[in-house]
Enzyme design. Structure first.
Site, PDB file in Angstrom:
ATOM      1  N   GLU A 149      13.440 -10.006   4.234  1.00 50.38           N
ATOM      2  CA  GLU A 149      12.505  -9.161   4.992  1.00 50.38           C
ATOM      3  C   GLU A 149      11.860 -10.110   5.997  1.00 50.38           C
ATOM      4  OE1 GLU A 149       9.666  -7.836   6.465  1.00 50.38           O
ATOM      5  OE2 GLU A 149       8.507  -7.539   4.625  1.00 50.38           O
ATOM      6  N   CYS A 199       4.534  -8.466   9.804  1.00 51.68           N
ATOM      7  CA  CYS A 199       5.885  -8.311  10.340  1.00 51.68           C
ATOM      8  C   CYS A 199       6.044  -6.956  11.018  1.00 51.68           C
ATOM      9  CB  CYS A 199       6.899  -8.463   9.213  1.00 51.68           C
ATOM     10  SG  CYS A 199       6.552  -7.415   7.788  1.00 51.68           S
TER      11      CYS A 199
HETATM   12  O1  LIG Z   1       4.654  -8.939   7.055  1.00 46.51           O
HETATM   13  C1  LIG Z   1       4.933  -7.813   6.550  1.00 46.51           C
HETATM   14  C2  LIG Z   1       3.835  -6.918   6.264  1.00 46.51           C
HETATM   15  C3  LIG Z   1       4.150  -5.776   5.365  1.00 46.51           C
HETATM   16  C4  LIG Z   1       2.961  -4.885   5.331  1.00 46.51           C
HETATM   17  C5  LIG Z   1       3.303  -3.548   4.770  1.00 46.51           C
HETATM   18  O2  LIG Z   1       3.961  -3.522   3.743  1.00 46.51           O
HETATM   19  O3  LIG Z   1       2.910  -2.523   5.339  1.00 46.51           O
END
Ligand SMILES: O=CCCCC(=O)O
Length: 428
Positions: free
Chosen positions: A205, A239
């Site tokens: 991810e 992200c």
């Molecule tokens: O960096 C990734 C953030 C994920 C936040 C989410 O799960 O909404």
């Protein structure tokens, strides 16, 4: 205890844990969810102290962990043996847990990233070792304590206090059967190649530079507030944050000032105070990197809408720049409080701009018209398409990327199948 011993203990724990019935595992998850809920403020404070997230957002992060854990505690057992109709007396699929799974997790959501990975992987019958970001060992240790307090057998979840340089050694150890990484493209590629060489499953991810597309029939007021939140919550360090604001040309004059007004509400403050909307970045070197990217964007023709102003070693007054296609900054992920505005003539151009980058994680489109929505649903190269809302994961729904944003699925029932082998039983 040395690292080898810790891994050996995880393997021993696995031999027993894989035999525990699904519903028994779920009872422990119920307890874990209650513990998270009960002390969300206390755990929120750990997060804030580690990486400067405003306290209300840290508490929400822990509450979301509780929600997710409860979701799995109540989830349907999709891993039970499945009978398939064939000409044979027996034909079945058994989902067999792989063993000890390594999680390599980042600092931006210290509880959420670790638990989002660990909970479904453990429910599927695996055991977990965590390599957390070095500034988040406090969160990692607290999560380990919570698993124990909830009644999980020892070593079902272990926090390894190891550095980045130890990941290769751990992943190459035959005890480790797979790895899940949330992080940068660079670390994802490194870890996936070690996993590949050792024939181990990986789930990645990675980054994103998601579009937040506003078309001329959108609810401007809602889109403006949601856009500012999408870019600036967690100090822009997510992200799936909205990073590129693609605005239809004929609404630029009306929408942009509304967006700027919302954006300017994010004034850096003490992250431990409840009223603070934005704190500092997690580390000064990350702020240095963002400043470099800002300069690069300007060098290649970006125009300043709101200057990115550094007011301390890790704090900024958030910046907003107007960027045109072809600016090399569009190939980068801006992991901090700097947004990019792009102007599109129409829906097709908005779609083209949105797709014209290496990433594809979680794009957001604002239009009330279902037909216009459909164009983006069908053609956005993205793990998620959010309609009239900012992107944010939901425990009930799959989360994962397309293109350089990674592969594999977190959350939802699908995550339960990421680290199991399908064993086929067939014959008479
Ligand atoms: O960096 C990734 C953030 C994920 C936040 C989410 O799960 O909404």
């Amino acid at each position: 205890m040395n690292l080898e011993n810790k891994l050996a203990k995880s393997q021993t724990a696995f031999e027993n844990w894989k035999t525990v019935p699904f519903t028994e595992k779920q009872k422990l998850l119920q307890k874990l969810a209650s513990l998270l809920e009960k002390d969300a403020e206390k755990f929120g404070k750990i997060i804030t102290q580690e990486m400067n997230k405003p306290i209300t957002q840290s508490i929400s992060e822990v509450q979301k962990c509780a929600l997710m854990t409860r979701y799995y505690a109540e989830a349907e057992n999709i891993l039970k043996p499945e009978k398939i109709k064939t000409e044979f007396r027996v034909s079945e699929i058994h989902s067999v847990p792989k063993g000890v799974i390594l999680g390599v997790m980042p600092w931006n959501f210290p509880f959420w990233q670790a638990l989002r990975f660990a909970v479904p992987v453990i429910l599927a019958g695996n055991t977990v070792v965590l390599k957390h970001a070095s500034i988040c060992f406090g969160s990692g240790n607290m999560i380990e304590k919570l698993f124990l307090k909830a009644g999980f057998p020892k070593e079902v979840f272990q926090n390894l206090e190891i550095g980045h340089e130890d990941v290769k050694k751990v992943l190459e150890n035959p005890i480790i059967k797979g790895v899940s990484l949330t992080g940068s493209e660079k670390s994802g590629a490194e870890v996936a190649s070690i996993a590949g060489k050792n024939i181990k499953k990986s789930l990645l991810e990675l980054g994103g530079s998601d579009a937040f597309i506003v078309l001329d029939d959108a609810d401007f007021k809602k889109a403006a507030a949601s856009g500012a939140k999408a870019r600036l919550q967690n100090c822009g360090q997510a992200c799936n944050a909205g990073k590129r604001f693609i605005i239809q040309k004929n609404i630029e004059k009306e929408f942009l000032p509304m967006f700027i007004k919302e954006y300017q509400k994010y004034i850096p403050g003490n992250p431990l105070k409840k009223e603070t909307l934005i704190g500092g970045m997690a580390r000064p070197d990350l702020a240095d990197e963002l400043e470099k990217q800002y300069k690069k964007a300007l060098k290649f023709g970006a125009e300043i809408i709101l200057p990115l102003e550094r007011i301390s070693k890790n704090e900024f007054i958030p910046g907003l720049i107007k960027v045109k296609a072809g600016n090399p900054i569009l190939q980068d992920e801006l992991f901090g409080p700097l947004g990019m505005v792009m102007i599109a003539k129409n829906d097709k151009e908005a779609l083209k701009l949105a797709n014209d980058i290496p990433f594809g994680l979680s794009n957001s489109v604002w239009t009330k018209d279902k037909k216009r929505q459909q164009l983006f649903i069908d053609h956005l190269e993205s793990g998620t398409v959010s309609l009239n809302k900012e992107s944010s994961s939901d425990p009930r729904l799959p989360f994962g990327g397309a293109k350089s944003s990674g592969y594999g699925t977190e959350l939802s029932l699908h995550a339960l199948k990421e680290f199991v082998n399908m064993k086929t039983i067939v014959g008479n």
